[in-house]
Write an enzyme that holds these catalytic residues in place. Structure first.
Site, mmCIF file in Angstrom:
data_model
loop_
_atom_site.group_PDB
_atom_site.id
_atom_site.type_symbol
_atom_site.label_atom_id
_atom_site.label_comp_id
_atom_site.label_asym_id
_atom_site.label_seq_id
_atom_site.Cartn_x
_atom_site.Cartn_y
_atom_site.Cartn_z
ATOM 1 N N LYS A 39 -9.368 19.915 -10.877
ATOM 2 C CA LYS A 39 -10.664 20.590 -11.031
ATOM 3 C C LYS A 39 -10.486 22.101 -10.881
ATOM 4 C CE LYS A 39 -11.500 19.718 -6.119
ATOM 5 N NZ LYS A 39 -12.191 18.879 -5.148
ATOM 6 N N TYR A 252 -11.582 54.649 -0.932
ATOM 7 C CA TYR A 252 -13.024 54.701 -0.708
ATOM 8 C C TYR A 252 -13.335 54.832 0.774
ATOM 9 C CZ TYR A 252 -14.100 53.367 -5.504
ATOM 10 O OH TYR A 252 -14.231 53.342 -6.858
HETATM 11 C C1 LIG Z 1 -11.129 18.292 -4.379
HETATM 12 C C2 LIG Z 1 -11.104 16.840 -4.094
HETATM 13 C C3 LIG Z 1 -9.879 16.165 -3.936
HETATM 14 C C4 LIG Z 1 -8.569 16.902 -3.838
HETATM 15 O O1 LIG Z 1 -8.531 17.565 -2.576
HETATM 16 P P1 LIG Z 1 -7.219 18.270 -2.015
HETATM 17 O O2 LIG Z 1 -7.560 18.568 -0.605
HETATM 18 O O3 LIG Z 1 -7.025 19.502 -2.826
HETATM 19 O O4 LIG Z 1 -6.105 17.333 -2.169
HETATM 20 C C5 LIG Z 1 -9.909 14.792 -3.820
HETATM 21 N N1 LIG Z 1 -11.076 14.113 -3.804
HETATM 22 C C6 LIG Z 1 -12.275 14.721 -3.925
HETATM 23 C C7 LIG Z 1 -13.518 13.923 -3.901
HETATM 24 C C8 LIG Z 1 -12.331 16.105 -4.054
HETATM 25 O O5 LIG Z 1 -13.525 16.725 -4.135
#
Ligand SMILES: *Cc1c(COP(=O)(O)O)cnc(C)c1O
Length: 358
Positions: A39, A252
């Site tokens: 994602k 800045y």
């Molecule tokens: C983002 C997510 C993962 C992966 O999480 P990591 O900590 O990056 O391994 C797995 N399951 C769900 C539901 C998530 O939202």
């Protein structure tokens, strides 16, 4: 015409390390399937490259949003793709059009999905999420008694751990037990509870599938763990060298004042690239093992570092300095700015040149 691609910061992604991390994780979970979570553009690293680098080993991918699922489907025509947020309200057909599997997170989503399937006359695959204590996504224990849930035939049941990065937190066991109890309503359906950190809590947490994201990219699941291969490097280029006299000030707000003569480099990376302004507080860049403290405030496109102690032959325009590397990993950078590695990674900007090796 010469190429315009001349950015002053570059992100190096080691695809071989990412593949090795997947192998490590898959070994750790034995017979369970090791999926991959890509994602948010594979945590900011580039979903196209990451997904194709993993496609030989991984059969199942997870994204958060329908849009991400459609994009990934174009890259991976054959793989199973779960959408963690499920379908957009009122838009279940997108899932079928792109062969995506929605994760159904609420009674209302289950209801809409089943009505849709009935309408098209096909039982399309869906996963079902249980809320086992995080109060974020998923149906409750009470919802399990609802007829609309009982009639669902999910291809996967899943939940998510709130405290998996803290192995001693009693919430882990509690969530695991609740997950076991809720899964019993769907005998024989594959189960998935663990993301990256959960994998390291032991085999009780592995069930039939695990869903690592960040661990693939080499970030340690628990403090001090060294079992994964770092996969990310970030470098930025010196754009100018200046010599400051005592009393001259930088950046800045003129917040830094030279107390002795010093050499300062202006480096081509800033907060628009995801280098938080709070990194200035005690952050540094590196050249080999020489630490180059950040001076003054971080600008949108640049920051200044102290190069007084850098050898002359490295103190020149065009020289590359390290921001993320063996001297200073992502977790260190995150500590400096008071956040977690996830946020540093996903905040990295889109101006970098990205180099993928392996
Ligand atoms: C983002 C997510 C993962 C992966 O999480 P990591 O900590 O990056 O391994 C797995 N399951 C769900 C539901 C998530 O939202």
């Amino acid at each position: 015409m010469h190429s315009c691609k001349q950015t002053s910061a570059r992100l190096m992604v080691d695809l071989a390390a990412i593949r090795k991390n997947h192998t490590r994780l898959a070994e750790r979970v034995g017979g369970a399937e090791c999926a991959a979570v890509v994602k948010a553009d594979a945590y900011g690293l580039g979903v196209r490259e990451i997904a194709s680098c993993l496609s030989e080993k991984v059969q199942t991918f997870f994204v958060a949003q329908p849009e991400e699922g459609c994009q990934l489907r174009r890259l991976l025509p054959e793989k199973r793709i779960f959408v963690l947020h499920g379908f957009s309200p009122g838009r279940p057909e997108t899932m079928v059009d792109h062969s995506l599997v929605p994760v159904l997170n609420s009674l209302e989503q289950v209801r809409q999905w089943r009505a849709f399937c009935q309408q098209v006359g096909t039982e399309h695959p869906a996963a079902l999420q249980f809320d086992t204590g995080m109060s974020r996504f998923g149906i409750s224990e009470d919802d399990l008694r609802d007829e609309v849930v009982r009639g669902l035939k999910p291809v996967l049941v899943m939940s998510h751990l709130a405290c998996a990065d803290q192995p001693d937190d009693p919430a882990n066991k509690e969530q695991c037990q609740r997950f076991l109890a809720m899964s019993a309503a769907f005998p024989g359906v594959p189960r998935s509870l663990a993301a990256s950190s959960g994998i390291f809590l032991g085999s009780d947490y592995h069930f039939e599938m695990v869903r690592p994201g960040i661990a693939l990219y080499g970030l340690p699941p628990h403090e001090g763990d060294r079992s994964l291969f770092p996969a990310i490097g970030l470098e930025a280029q010196i754009l100018q060298i200046r010599t400051l006299k005592v009393g001259e000030r930088i950046g800045y707000g003129l917040t830094y004042r030279a107390e002795q003569p010093m050499r300062v480099a202006t480096v081509g990376i800033g907060y628009a690239d995801g280098i938080f302004r709070s990194f200035a507080r005690n952050g540094a860049l590196w050249k080999g093992d020489i630490r180059l403290p950040v001076l003054g405030r971080i600008s949108m496109d640049s920051l200044s570092v102290d190069v007084t102690h850098l050898p002359d032959d490295a103190t020149r325009e065009g020289e590359w300095l390290t921001l993320i590397g063996p001297q200073q990993d992502i977790t260190k950078v995150a500590d400096h700015v008071g956040t977690i590695g996830y946020e540093v990674l996903t905040s990295l900007g889109y101006r970098f040149d990205r180099f993928y090796n392996g």
